[in-house]
Design a protein around this motif. Structure first.
Motif, PDB file in Angstrom:
ATOM      1  N   UNK A 161      11.506 -20.917 -16.380  1.00 36.62           N
ATOM      2  CA  UNK A 161      12.028 -19.552 -16.454  1.00 36.62           C
ATOM      3  C   UNK A 161      10.953 -18.548 -16.042  1.00 36.62           C
ATOM      4  N   UNK A 162       9.735 -18.760 -16.491  1.00 42.14           N
ATOM      5  CA  UNK A 162       8.629 -17.870 -16.126  1.00 42.14           C
ATOM      6  C   UNK A 162       8.380 -17.911 -14.628  1.00 42.14           C
ATOM      7  N   UNK A 163       8.358 -19.103 -14.061  1.00 43.93           N
ATOM      8  CA  UNK A 163       8.158 -19.252 -12.621  1.00 43.93           C
ATOM      9  C   UNK A 163       9.275 -18.565 -11.846  1.00 43.93           C
ATOM     10  N   UNK A 164      10.499 -18.701 -12.305  1.00 44.12           N
ATOM     11  CA  UNK A 164      11.632 -18.061 -11.645  1.00 44.12           C
ATOM     12  C   UNK A 164      11.476 -16.549 -11.628  1.00 44.12           C
ATOM     13  N   UNK A 165      11.031 -15.985 -12.734  1.00 43.01           N
ATOM     14  CA  UNK A 165      10.809 -14.536 -12.803  1.00 43.01           C
ATOM     15  C   UNK A 165       9.688 -14.122 -11.852  1.00 43.01           C
ATOM     16  N   UNK A 166       8.611 -14.891 -11.806  1.00 39.42           N
ATOM     17  CA  UNK A 166       7.504 -14.567 -10.902  1.00 39.42           C
ATOM     18  C   UNK A 166       7.936 -14.625  -9.440  1.00 39.42           C
ATOM     19  N   UNK A 167       8.695 -15.643  -9.084  1.00 35.92           N
ATOM     20  CA  UNK A 167       9.171 -15.768  -7.704  1.00 35.92           C
ATOM     21  C   UNK A 167      10.089 -14.599  -7.360  1.00 35.92           C
ATOM     22  N   UNK A 168      10.971 -14.257  -8.273  1.00 34.23           N
ATOM     23  CA  UNK A 168      11.884 -13.139  -8.035  1.00 34.23           C
ATOM     24  C   UNK A 168      11.112 -11.827  -7.865  1.00 34.23           C
ATOM     25  N   UNK A 169      10.082 -11.630  -8.675  1.00 40.32           N
ATOM     26  CA  UNK A 169       9.281 -10.411  -8.596  1.00 40.32           C
ATOM     27  C   UNK A 169       8.488 -10.345  -7.295  1.00 40.32           C
ATOM     28  N   UNK A 170       8.117 -11.497  -6.743  1.00 41.88           N
ATOM     29  CA  UNK A 170       7.308 -11.536  -5.527  1.00 41.88           C
ATOM     30  C   UNK A 170       8.159 -11.654  -4.263  1.00 41.88           C
ATOM     31  N   UNK A 171       9.461 -11.611  -4.410  1.00 40.83           N
ATOM     32  CA  UNK A 171      10.361 -11.825  -3.270  1.00 40.83           C
ATOM     33  C   UNK A 171      10.058 -10.892  -2.104  1.00 40.83           C
ATOM     34  N   UNK A 172       9.681  -9.660  -2.384  1.00 37.72           N
ATOM     35  CA  UNK A 172       9.419  -8.705  -1.303  1.00 37.72           C
ATOM     36  C   UNK A 172       8.172  -9.087  -0.485  1.00 37.72           C
ATOM     37  N   UNK A 173       7.311  -9.907  -1.042  1.00 35.36           N
ATOM     38  CA  UNK A 173       6.093 -10.318  -0.354  1.00 35.36           C
ATOM     39  C   UNK A 173       6.322 -11.479   0.607  1.00 35.36           C
ATOM     40  N   UNK A 174       7.449 -12.189   0.452  1.00 37.00           N
ATOM     41  CA  UNK A 174       7.744 -13.334   1.304  1.00 37.00           C
ATOM     42  C   UNK A 174       8.150 -12.857   2.680  1.00 37.00           C
ATOM     43  N   UNK A 175       7.753 -13.596   3.682  1.00 39.06           N
ATOM     44  CA  UNK A 175       8.169 -13.301   5.057  1.00 39.06           C
ATOM     45  C   UNK A 175       9.486 -14.010   5.321  1.00 39.06           C
ATOM     46  N   UNK A 176      10.336 -13.360   6.064  1.00 37.19           N
ATOM     47  CA  UNK A 176      11.634 -13.982   6.411  1.00 37.19           C
ATOM     48  C   UNK A 176      11.459 -14.973   7.527  1.00 37.19           C
TER      49      UNK A 176
END
Length: 52
Positions: free
Chosen positions: A37-52
């Motif tokens: 759950x913690x990892x999921x929240x971190x990934x969701x929070x960092x979504x804008x940093x990912x390149x498409x």
């Protein structure tokens, strides 16, 4: 996220009928669920940093 939900449902089905309170398994399961759950929240929070 849908893949994670499917995986967690599959895990729940696979564990049905197993006495998971024995041998510390419940504690291990709870810790894993909390970390996922913690990892999921971190990934969701960092979504804008990912390149498409």
């Amino acid at each position: 996220m849908e893949e994670l939900d499917q995986s967690m449902r599959a895990l729940r089905q696979a564990l049905s009928g197993i006495p998971f309170r024995a041998g510390g398994f419940k504690n291990t399961h709870d810790n894993l669920a909390r970390e996922v759950a913690h990892l999921t929240v971190l990934i969701d929070a960092a979504r804008s940093k990912f390149k498409n």
